[in-house]
Design an enzyme around this catalytic site. Sequence first.
Site, PDB file in Angstrom:
ATOM      1  N   CYS A  67     -19.208  -1.266   1.635  1.00  0.00           N
ATOM      2  CA  CYS A  67     -18.338  -0.159   2.045  1.00  0.00           C
ATOM      3  C   CYS A  67     -19.019   0.586   3.183  1.00  0.00           C
ATOM      4  CB  CYS A  67     -18.130   0.782   0.859  1.00  0.00           C
ATOM      5  SG  CYS A  67     -17.307   2.320   1.289  1.00  0.00           S
ATOM      6  N   ASP A  68     -18.223   1.001   4.146  1.00  0.00           N
ATOM      7  CA  ASP A  68     -18.814   1.679   5.304  1.00  0.00           C
ATOM      8  C   ASP A  68     -18.856   3.202   5.163  1.00  0.00           C
ATOM      9  OD1 ASP A  68     -16.170   2.348   5.487  1.00  0.00           O
ATOM     10  OD2 ASP A  68     -15.822   1.433   7.424  1.00  0.00           O
ATOM     11  N   HIS A 108     -17.022   4.460  -3.683  1.00  0.00           N
ATOM     12  CA  HIS A 108     -16.124   5.613  -3.477  1.00  0.00           C
ATOM     13  C   HIS A 108     -16.294   6.642  -4.590  1.00  0.00           C
ATOM     14  CE1 HIS A 108     -13.111   3.436  -0.546  1.00  0.00           C
ATOM     15  NE2 HIS A 108     -14.364   3.389  -0.147  1.00  0.00           N
ATOM     16  N   ARG A 154      -0.582   8.156   3.911  1.00  0.00           N
ATOM     17  CA  ARG A 154      -1.572   7.566   4.822  1.00  0.00           C
ATOM     18  C   ARG A 154      -1.050   6.254   5.441  1.00  0.00           C
ATOM     19  NH1 ARG A 154      -4.674   7.644   8.775  1.00  0.00           N
ATOM     20  NH2 ARG A 154      -6.313   6.076   8.827  1.00  0.00           N
ATOM     21  N   ARG A 187       0.847  -1.207   0.000  1.00  0.00           N
ATOM     22  CA  ARG A 187       0.000   0.000   0.000  1.00  0.00           C
ATOM     23  C   ARG A 187       0.881   1.256   0.000  1.00  0.00           C
ATOM     24  NH1 ARG A 187      -4.964   1.943   4.084  1.00  0.00           N
ATOM     25  NH2 ARG A 187      -4.912   4.108   3.398  1.00  0.00           N
ATOM     26  N   ASN A 209     -10.803  -4.085  -0.215  1.00  0.00           N
ATOM     27  CA  ASN A 209     -10.676  -3.031  -1.218  1.00  0.00           C
ATOM     28  C   ASN A 209      -9.715  -3.414  -2.333  1.00  0.00           C
ATOM     29  OD1 ASN A 209     -12.297  -0.710  -0.782  1.00  0.00           O
ATOM     30  ND2 ASN A 209     -11.161  -0.235   1.090  1.00  0.00           N
ATOM     31  N   TYR A 255     -14.458  10.555  -1.144  1.00  0.00           N
ATOM     32  CA  TYR A 255     -13.436  10.098  -2.099  1.00  0.00           C
ATOM     33  C   TYR A 255     -13.461  10.902  -3.404  1.00  0.00           C
ATOM     34  CZ  TYR A 255     -11.973   6.304   0.893  1.00  0.00           C
ATOM     35  OH  TYR A 255     -11.461   5.590   1.948  1.00  0.00           O
TER      36      TYR A 255
HETATM   37  P1  NAD Z   1      -4.517  -5.163   7.482  1.00  0.00           P
HETATM   38  O1  NAD Z   1      -3.328  -5.379   6.614  1.00  0.00           O
HETATM   39  O2  NAD Z   1      -4.335  -4.717   8.890  1.00  0.00           O
HETATM   40  O3  NAD Z   1      -5.383  -6.508   7.540  1.00  0.00           O
HETATM   41  C1  NAD Z   1      -5.525  -7.406   6.491  1.00  0.00           C
HETATM   42  C2  NAD Z   1      -5.202  -8.817   6.972  1.00  0.00           C
HETATM   43  O4  NAD Z   1      -5.472  -9.713   5.893  1.00  0.00           O
HETATM   44  C3  NAD Z   1      -3.737  -9.036   7.359  1.00  0.00           C
HETATM   45  O5  NAD Z   1      -3.658  -9.577   8.641  1.00  0.00           O
HETATM   46  C4  NAD Z   1      -3.220 -10.015   6.304  1.00  0.00           C
HETATM   47  O6  NAD Z   1      -2.247 -10.921   6.790  1.00  0.00           O
HETATM   48  C5  NAD Z   1      -4.483 -10.720   5.886  1.00  0.00           C
HETATM   49  N1  NAD Z   1      -4.463 -11.333   4.557  1.00  0.00           N
HETATM   50  C6  NAD Z   1      -3.872 -10.866   3.426  1.00  0.00           C
HETATM   51  N2  NAD Z   1      -4.125 -11.693   2.404  1.00  0.00           N
HETATM   52  C7  NAD Z   1      -4.894 -12.706   2.897  1.00  0.00           C
HETATM   53  C8  NAD Z   1      -5.481 -13.865   2.316  1.00  0.00           C
HETATM   54  N3  NAD Z   1      -5.330 -14.141   1.014  1.00  0.00           N
HETATM   55  N4  NAD Z   1      -6.206 -14.680   3.099  1.00  0.00           N
HETATM   56  C9  NAD Z   1      -6.358 -14.418   4.420  1.00  0.00           C
HETATM   57  N5  NAD Z   1      -5.822 -13.349   5.020  1.00  0.00           N
HETATM   58  C10 NAD Z   1      -5.099 -12.487   4.265  1.00  0.00           C
HETATM   59  O7  NAD Z   1      -5.454  -4.141   6.701  1.00  0.00           O
HETATM   60  P2  NAD Z   1      -6.669  -3.270   7.250  1.00  0.00           P
HETATM   61  O8  NAD Z   1      -6.288  -1.847   7.197  1.00  0.00           O
HETATM   62  O9  NAD Z   1      -7.161  -3.819   8.515  1.00  0.00           O
HETATM   63  O10 NAD Z   1      -7.757  -3.490   6.117  1.00  0.00           O
HETATM   64  C11 NAD Z   1      -8.255  -4.775   5.779  1.00  0.00           C
HETATM   65  C12 NAD Z   1      -9.084  -4.683   4.523  1.00  0.00           C
HETATM   66  O11 NAD Z   1     -10.341  -4.063   4.787  1.00  0.00           O
HETATM   67  C13 NAD Z   1      -8.438  -3.842   3.413  1.00  0.00           C
HETATM   68  O12 NAD Z   1      -8.729  -4.410   2.157  1.00  0.00           O
HETATM   69  C14 NAD Z   1      -9.155  -2.525   3.545  1.00  0.00           C
HETATM   70  O13 NAD Z   1      -9.076  -1.762   2.397  1.00  0.00           O
HETATM   71  C15 NAD Z   1     -10.534  -3.028   3.824  1.00  0.00           C
HETATM   72  N6  NAD Z   1     -11.501  -2.052   4.329  1.00  0.00           N
HETATM   73  C16 NAD Z   1     -12.555  -1.794   3.540  1.00  0.00           C
HETATM   74  C17 NAD Z   1     -13.526  -0.926   3.927  1.00  0.00           C
HETATM   75  C18 NAD Z   1     -14.662  -0.665   2.998  1.00  0.00           C
HETATM   76  O14 NAD Z   1     -15.305   0.364   3.100  1.00  0.00           O
HETATM   77  N7  NAD Z   1     -14.960  -1.565   2.061  1.00  0.00           N
HETATM   78  C19 NAD Z   1     -13.433  -0.300   5.160  1.00  0.00           C
HETATM   79  C20 NAD Z   1     -12.323  -0.563   5.971  1.00  0.00           C
HETATM   80  C21 NAD Z   1     -11.357  -1.475   5.553  1.00  0.00           C
HETATM   81  C1  G6P Z   2     -13.272   4.233   4.736  1.00  0.00           C
HETATM   82  C2  G6P Z   2     -13.442   3.595   3.387  1.00  0.00           C
HETATM   83  C3  G6P Z   2     -12.665   2.309   3.277  1.00  0.00           C
HETATM   84  C4  G6P Z   2     -11.226   2.508   3.700  1.00  0.00           C
HETATM   85  C5  G6P Z   2     -11.277   2.973   5.138  1.00  0.00           C
HETATM   86  C6  G6P Z   2      -9.969   3.086   5.865  1.00  0.00           C
HETATM   87  O1  G6P Z   2     -14.017   3.578   5.696  1.00  0.00           O
HETATM   88  O2  G6P Z   2     -14.775   3.348   3.079  1.00  0.00           O
HETATM   89  O3  G6P Z   2     -12.800   1.794   1.991  1.00  0.00           O
HETATM   90  O4  G6P Z   2     -10.481   1.325   3.564  1.00  0.00           O
HETATM   91  O5  G6P Z   2     -11.913   4.226   5.149  1.00  0.00           O
HETATM   92  O6  G6P Z   2      -9.070   3.905   5.285  1.00  0.00           O
HETATM   93  P1  G6P Z   2      -7.638   4.064   5.969  1.00  0.00           P
HETATM   94  O7  G6P Z   2      -6.934   4.988   5.058  1.00  0.00           O
HETATM   95  O8  G6P Z   2      -7.903   4.625   7.332  1.00  0.00           O
HETATM   96  O9  G6P Z   2      -7.046   2.682   5.996  1.00  0.00           O
HETATM   97 MN    MN Z   3     -14.958   1.929   1.391  1.00  0.00          MN
END
Ligand code: NAD
Ligand code: G6P
Ligand code: MN
Length: 442
Positions: free
Chosen positions: A172-173, A202, A284, A95, A149, A264
Amino acid sequence: MDDTKYKITIVGGGSTWTPGLLKSLCIKKDKLPLRELVLYDIDEKRQEPIGKFAQILFSEENGQVKVIYTTSKEIAYENTDFVFCQIRSGGFKMRELDEKIPLKYGVVGQETCGPGGFAYGLRSIPDMIEIVNDVRKRSKDTWILNYTNPAAIVAFALDKVFPEDKRILNICDQPINLLKSYGKIVNTDYKELQPVYFGLNHFGWFKNLYNKEGVDLAPIIKETILKNGFEPADKEERDQSWLDTYAMVKKILENYPEYLPNTYLQYYLYPEYKVSQLNPNYTRTNEIINGREKKVFLESQRVIDKNTAKGSPLAVNEAHADMIVDLAAAIVNNTNEEFILITRNEGTISNIPDDAMVEVNCAMDKNGPRKFSVGAISTFYKGLIEQQYAYEKLTCEAFFEKSYHKALAALTLNRTVIDGFKAKKILDELIIANKGYWPELL
Ligand code: NAD
Ligand code: G6P
Ligand code: MN
């Protein structure tokens, strides 16, 4: 509801978002009763502390549930009712490159938008396809609720590979985060605001925000933001970059006052300005590594050492956690509750392509989402959305066809890039950085 109890598997169990999710599952145990919770991750070092945190929290708040953590897919996916998915392919290491490489060329560097989101998309697609296949091998009817994501790209790709699979939902939240913040402006609980939302993930807008009496509060909310600015409801928990992001909503409204924008959109509407505000040496990801990630792992260890999660700042159910738990509860209890979800367009927005993955209001029950019609959108929004749709589609096609040409076309179409020379330089550097993650683009 009968007394059925469910098994839930959290994929990406070592995610920084898992602790909040665990707390929400404890709070909402009556509407989503569990028999077993499995935390699964490919990284044992991340999974173990959060797994232990989970066991301590549940022993104190929901002691009936069997809580295990594992790096075994077999254990994770066997006979499970829900998969909550939140993985990060390539981790924060990749990232950081997603953000820093575009910024070297004066282009927005962001998790899900622009070339960063493109690079992340090409890493997430194969991992998500593998997860769906692995789950379906063992649990045919499991609901897969996915936060991974870039949700827009993941949703588009999964819809192409598994078009008949009605139990994959991408979510998405951010719409809820925004609703909470609007609610604060008008002293109204966000659950009492009935939104009308449309767009892509987004990349969308709130048209209306009705209160219980049916009065549209969007005009007064816009007026207040234009006068006083905009802050996240949970501003005390937020890093500076998120406060800057929310503040941009005022600027967007000054120029485009019709609808309340998803935050976004700042990257697409003001790419040059955003680049001028971003620090190419501290993005970030650096903020998260020194903030959210550090807090989660230090605090999990503290909870393990004290053997209690009581009073822990990690045991807090934010909007993110509640949304996925509420969604699962709406399915099992067949509630018909409304959510803003990512789903195949099929005429919902009548004047954009049918296969776009739109983000719109849906009623949710055990048969899945039923989307509410949006109708035709006006030229400005149609133009923006169609361009972004073309970017999303070409990104997925670049992956499936291993096409360099389509990858370059996708980046050129992205509003954060536009310039073809820049697109090529960024793409060439991203290809080198993503070796081993991406297919070889020919
Ligand atoms: P993070 O790196 O802390 O957590 C991700 C975890 O997934 C890690 O522990 C990693 O080891 C594990 N992982 C990676 N590939 C894997 C696989 N193939 N199988 C099982 N585990 C696997 O990241 P984070 O900041 O906690 O975010 C997690 C995900 O949630 C990201 O994709 C982030 O963008 C997403 N997210 C989405 C939204 C949304 O609005 N859709 C909101 C918040 C977070
Ligand atoms: C929002 C978005 C997510 C994004 C999250 C965390 O909730 O909807 O898609 O992954 O923010 O963003 P950050 O930059 O804090 O990891
Ligand atoms: Mn999102």
